[in-house]
Each structure stands twice: as C-alpha cells, then as structure tokens.
Design a protein around this motif. Sequence first.
Motif, PDB file in Angstrom:
ATOM      1  N   ILE A 162      33.971   0.134   9.577  1.00 24.71           N
ATOM      2  CA  ILE A 162      34.192   1.441   9.751  1.00 24.71           C
ATOM      3  C   ILE A 162      34.642   2.244   8.436  1.00 24.71           C
ATOM      4  O   ILE A 162      35.199   1.493   7.625  1.00 24.71           O
ATOM      5  CB  ILE A 162      35.728   1.641  10.382  1.00 24.71           C
ATOM      6  CG1 ILE A 162      35.426   1.176  12.168  1.00 24.71           C
ATOM      7  CG2 ILE A 162      36.338   3.070  10.176  1.00 24.71           C
ATOM      8  CD1 ILE A 162      36.869   1.074  12.627  1.00 24.71           C
ATOM      9  N   ARG A 165      32.071   8.681   8.757  1.00 24.10           N
ATOM     10  CA  ARG A 165      30.679   8.098   8.313  1.00 24.10           C
ATOM     11  C   ARG A 165      30.298   8.813   7.086  1.00 24.10           C
ATOM     12  O   ARG A 165      29.364   8.317   6.282  1.00 24.10           O
ATOM     13  CB  ARG A 165      29.893   8.355   9.422  1.00 24.10           C
ATOM     14  CG  ARG A 165      28.466   7.514   9.218  1.00 24.10           C
ATOM     15  CD  ARG A 165      27.569   7.701  10.387  1.00 24.10           C
ATOM     16  NE  ARG A 165      28.139   7.273  11.766  1.00 24.10           N
ATOM     17  CZ  ARG A 165      28.110   5.963  12.096  1.00 24.10           C
ATOM     18  NH1 ARG A 165      27.663   4.986  11.321  1.00 24.10           N
ATOM     19  NH2 ARG A 165      28.755   5.702  13.299  1.00 24.10           N
ATOM     20  N   ASN A 181      41.396   8.797   9.585  1.00 19.13           N
ATOM     21  CA  ASN A 181      40.311   8.829  10.595  1.00 19.13           C
ATOM     22  C   ASN A 181      40.877   9.441  11.776  1.00 19.13           C
ATOM     23  O   ASN A 181      40.432   9.696  12.762  1.00 19.13           O
ATOM     24  CB  ASN A 181      39.780   7.444  10.860  1.00 19.13           C
ATOM     25  CG  ASN A 181      39.078   6.970   9.701  1.00 19.13           C
ATOM     26  OD1 ASN A 181      39.427   6.920   8.802  1.00 19.13           O
ATOM     27  ND2 ASN A 181      37.442   6.652  10.042  1.00 19.13           N
ATOM     28  N   THR A 235      34.304   1.649   3.219  1.00 19.39           N
ATOM     29  CA  THR A 235      34.326   0.644   4.497  1.00 19.39           C
ATOM     30  C   THR A 235      35.488  -0.082   4.247  1.00 19.39           C
ATOM     31  O   THR A 235      35.913  -0.290   3.175  1.00 19.39           O
ATOM     32  CB  THR A 235      33.152   0.156   4.772  1.00 19.39           C
ATOM     33  OG1 THR A 235      32.956  -0.995   3.924  1.00 19.39           O
ATOM     34  CG2 THR A 235      31.842   0.881   4.913  1.00 19.39           C
ATOM     35  N   GLY A 239      41.584   0.210  15.024  1.00 19.31           N
ATOM     36  CA  GLY A 239      40.359  -0.086  14.920  1.00 19.31           C
ATOM     37  C   GLY A 239      39.389  -0.146  16.206  1.00 19.31           C
ATOM     38  O   GLY A 239      38.094   0.564  16.278  1.00 19.31           O
ATOM     39  N   LEU A 281      38.755   3.370  17.500  1.00 18.33           N
ATOM     40  CA  LEU A 281      37.718   4.115  16.570  1.00 18.33           C
ATOM     41  C   LEU A 281      36.375   3.730  16.539  1.00 18.33           C
ATOM     42  O   LEU A 281      35.370   4.503  16.161  1.00 18.33           O
ATOM     43  CB  LEU A 281      38.346   4.305  14.953  1.00 18.33           C
ATOM     44  CG  LEU A 281      39.567   4.937  14.837  1.00 18.33           C
ATOM     45  CD1 LEU A 281      40.013   4.713  13.195  1.00 18.33           C
ATOM     46  CD2 LEU A 281      39.078   6.669  14.863  1.00 18.33           C
ATOM     47  N   LEU A 282      36.081   2.443  16.972  1.00 16.44           N
ATOM     48  CA  LEU A 282      34.882   2.008  17.028  1.00 16.44           C
ATOM     49  C   LEU A 282      33.898   2.637  18.199  1.00 16.44           C
ATOM     50  O   LEU A 282      32.592   2.718  18.007  1.00 16.44           O
ATOM     51  CB  LEU A 282      34.868   0.657  17.240  1.00 16.44           C
ATOM     52  CG  LEU A 282      34.877  -0.487  15.951  1.00 16.44           C
ATOM     53  CD1 LEU A 282      35.223  -1.903  16.570  1.00 16.44           C
ATOM     54  CD2 LEU A 282      34.071  -0.253  15.119  1.00 16.44           C
ATOM     55  N   TRP A 293      33.383   7.349  13.784  1.00 14.69           N
ATOM     56  CA  TRP A 293      34.777   6.728  13.495  1.00 14.69           C
ATOM     57  C   TRP A 293      35.882   7.754  13.355  1.00 14.69           C
ATOM     58  O   TRP A 293      36.909   7.269  12.628  1.00 14.69           O
ATOM     59  CB  TRP A 293      34.438   5.640  12.368  1.00 14.69           C
ATOM     60  CG  TRP A 293      33.636   4.672  12.654  1.00 14.69           C
ATOM     61  CD1 TRP A 293      33.290   3.771  13.597  1.00 14.69           C
ATOM     62  CD2 TRP A 293      32.432   4.404  11.434  1.00 14.69           C
ATOM     63  NE1 TRP A 293      32.118   3.122  13.284  1.00 14.69           N
ATOM     64  CE2 TRP A 293      31.568   3.446  12.059  1.00 14.69           C
ATOM     65  CE3 TRP A 293      32.286   5.056  10.093  1.00 14.69           C
ATOM     66  CZ2 TRP A 293      30.487   2.825  11.314  1.00 14.69           C
ATOM     67  CZ3 TRP A 293      31.094   4.402   9.555  1.00 14.69           C
ATOM     68  CH2 TRP A 293      30.212   3.294   9.927  1.00 14.69           C
TER      69      TRP A 293
END
Length: 521
Positions: free
Chosen positions: A80, A85, A170, A349, A504, A507-508, A513
């Motif tokens: 992420i 991105r 995010n 990342t 996490g 968001l995946l 993300w």
Amino acid sequence: MTEDACIAERRKLNHYTFWPGFILLAFGILLGLVYHEGLAAILSRTMSWIHVNFGWLEVSLGIIIVMFTAGIAFSPIGDIRLGGRDAKPEFTFWQWFALSLCGCIGIGILFWAMGEPIYHMMQPPLSLHLEPGSKDAGVFAIAQTTLHWTIAQYCFYTICAVAIALVSYNRNYPLSVAAGMYAIFPEKYRPILVPTVHAICLFSLCCAIATSMGAGLMQIGSGTGRIFGYTPGAGTWAAAAAIIIPIYVLSSYSGLKKGMRYLSTGTTRAFFFFMAIVLLAGPTLFILGIGVESFGYFANNFFRNSTLLNTMQVNDKWPMQWLVPYMEIFFIFAPLLGHFLARMGKGRTIRQFILVNVVPPTIFCHFWIATFGGTAVYFQWSGLVDVWAGIHEFGMESMVYILLSQFPFSKILMGIFVVTIVFSFATMTDSLVATLAIISTKGVHVGEEPPKHLKIIWGVVVGLIAYVLCISGGIEPVRGLISLAGFPMMLFTFAMCVSLVKDGMHLLNKPDWLDNKSDDC
C-alpha cells in the motif's frame, strides 16, 4: 461548512485534551519539587513492583512488535502506498533519513553512546557469566548498546507511524495518535477516546522531553565548564536553555518542511563529521575491530539479549536497570515519535516506509556506538584512562569530555561537541513540540500545521520545566513518572498494531488504496 472553516475548526485548542494533560503535568512536577524524597521513594517502590511483575510482559511485547513490524513490511499490506497509488513523496531519501535519525534519537545517542557501554562492560548481567572489564564484556557492551538504540526502538516508532499515516493519508482521518486506534473502537466511543489518549500522551511526552532536556543542559554545562575552566551551575543551565529554546521554537514555528528539515540535515552532517574525527584521530583499528566483532555478537544473540531477565537469578539487577526501563521508554515515545514520522510518509509504500525508517538509522547508530563506545572501551581496557572511575566522580554528563581530553586539540573538539549537542537536542525537541501542539488541537489533518502559538507555548513550557528540574534536583522523580506512564502507552502501541491490520486489510480492497469517506469536518 466551507473547507476554510473546517480547517479553522480543526486547528482550535481541544480543551478536554490540553487542560487535563497540562494540569496533571504541573501537579506531578510540583509534587516532585515539594515532596522530592517522599515521592521518589514511593515511585521507586511502585516501579520495582511493575518491573518484577510486568517486566516479562514489556520485554515480550517488545520482541513481538519487532517481528510484527517485519511481518507487515513483507505482507500484502506493505504494498500500500501512503496517500494513494499516485501519491508523490515530499522529501528526498536524504532529508527523510536526517529527519528520522535526528527527530527520534536527539540527545540520547550523544549522551549514552559512550557511557552505556562502560556500564555494561564493568557491570555485565550475571546470567552471562562475563568477567567485568574483559574482552568478552567489552564486545557485549558495544553489542548490547547497539541493540538498545537501533532495531527495537525504531520498530516501535515506525509501526505506530504506519498506523497513523495509513488512516491520515488514505482514510482522511485526523493526524492524531487516537486516530491510529479508530479501527478497534466504535464511533460512539471516539469523543471519549480522543481526549483521554491525548491527555495521557501530553503528560507522558512532556515529562520525557523535559527529563531528556535536563540531561542535555547538564551535559552542555559540563562541556563549557571544562573548556573555560569553571564549575557549571544554575547560570550555565539558564544560558544553555536560553540558546536552545529559541532554536527549536523558531524551527518548529516555521514548520516541518522548512526549519526542521534544514536543522536535521545540518545536524546529521555534524554527526558524520564528528564521528569521522574520532574514528581517524582515535584508536582506529580497535574501533574497526570491536565494531565488526560486536556486530557479529549482536546478530547471533539478538533474541537472547533482547529477553535477558533475572529468572532464577534474583540478585541480578541489570535487567531492571537497563532492559525493562528501555522498553518502557520505547513504549512512551512510540506513539508520539510515530506521529512525527507519519508526516514524512506520503508517496512511499508501507514497505519502503518501514525499511527506510529502521535499516539506515540502525546502520548509522551501530557505527556511531562502535566509534564512541569503542573509544571508551579502549581507554578503559588499555588503562590510559579510568573511565569507570571518572563516571562515578564527575557524572555521566562529563563522560564524553573526559575522553575528548585525550585527543589533540581537545578544547576545539569539546566546543564542536557542545554545538552538536545544542542542535541535536533542538532537532529532537522541535519534532516533539510540534507533536504536542498537534495533539492539543481538535484534530488537524495531515499536511496542516497546528497554530503557531501552541508551538511557542509548548516549546517554552518544556524548556522551563527542564531548567527547573536541573536547579531543583527533581529529575529522578520525573523519570519515575515516565516509567509509570509507559504502561498505558504500551497498551496504546498494542492497540495501534491491531488497528493497523484492520485498516490495511480494509484498504487492500479499495481502488488506489484510498477510502476518503470520513465523518470529520
């Protein structure tokens, strides 16, 4: 409500956070000054009880967090990108390294890199059956100091930084310690969670900064006293505080991307310059040799020496004097320095963020400790200087100057070191004063700066507390309060690890993300 109005509302002082933390801090400091000996005795007994009954828990959670951090780095969550991105980094790798190194270690590595190895060399753990002052004790001393100042503490800080950065960049949540735990607390409890967590953080962090700054003021006083031949006292400490406070207040006032960036970059260059001087002018071959041997010892015994307790050897006080208190300090600083590191994560990342925040500082700190600690070990082992006796006679703050007095142009080196201390501590305090200001607000978002008057208030308050503690002899009780505060901060750190996994995984499954749905203004 317009965006400008939202920002203005988020930047307002959160009275439910600020005043409880501030009042608790003032009460604790006042009690320590007025009832110094009694409070010290009470805290000593309480800390001993915590160490005996919960030392195993603090040490085991420390190892778990190190393994957890590595696991997150190489899991799918590590892919992420913070900010989405297409997010672009705001800092170069050099700036990032300098901010991470100086903002997290500050005065600590200057104060302890020489003194701590001598303690380990002359008073090693009984369970290792090392002869005090021997070669094996010397190698252990450098390796153990490296263990204390590298991987473990940076894993603590970094994993909390990931938890905060992930929701801030995010998920559009506030840039706050409490936001890093939102995933495991229902929304209806957040109005209680935020002020409670941040009030405890304010109290804990302010005590920790003031205590560290007190040590820094005494070290500066000791250095100038040796250079100019006088006995340092209240006037010296006041002058040092009068120099340091404006530096970090002005730097913090200008923001992370200006003052702090320039201050940390310059301080890091000073670190490399001073390390090169000591390496080349000192016992070069000895430093290189013990650096290599201690690294091998460190790598081979990492898990064993990270869990050294006094089981079946209750007379061994070493674990309760070093390993367990270090875990408490790491837990106190973890959410707060994590908060600082989170501000540098955009465009990286999670895997990059973890590796860069852990690996380069670890390499640098090992070289630093091998250079300065190795020099101290060499002088003690060779008999050129009785460093151990010097520590007992003049105090830990005089340690570095005792050693530098053996070098050519010693007065000049001492002067350079004093300047390095000033800027090193100003750099670390800068980052933490900004954190104090941010968590005192109603919830500024990432990319936003807190009100500048809050930075000034906290900067001056921290400096004044440190000075008062120096002149009153009240530092020890505050250290006791820090150890006690480490327990709730340990719970916060663990909660952030759990929350990180939930955020996490969430968001995946999101495009780019990102999940910008937030109930905040």
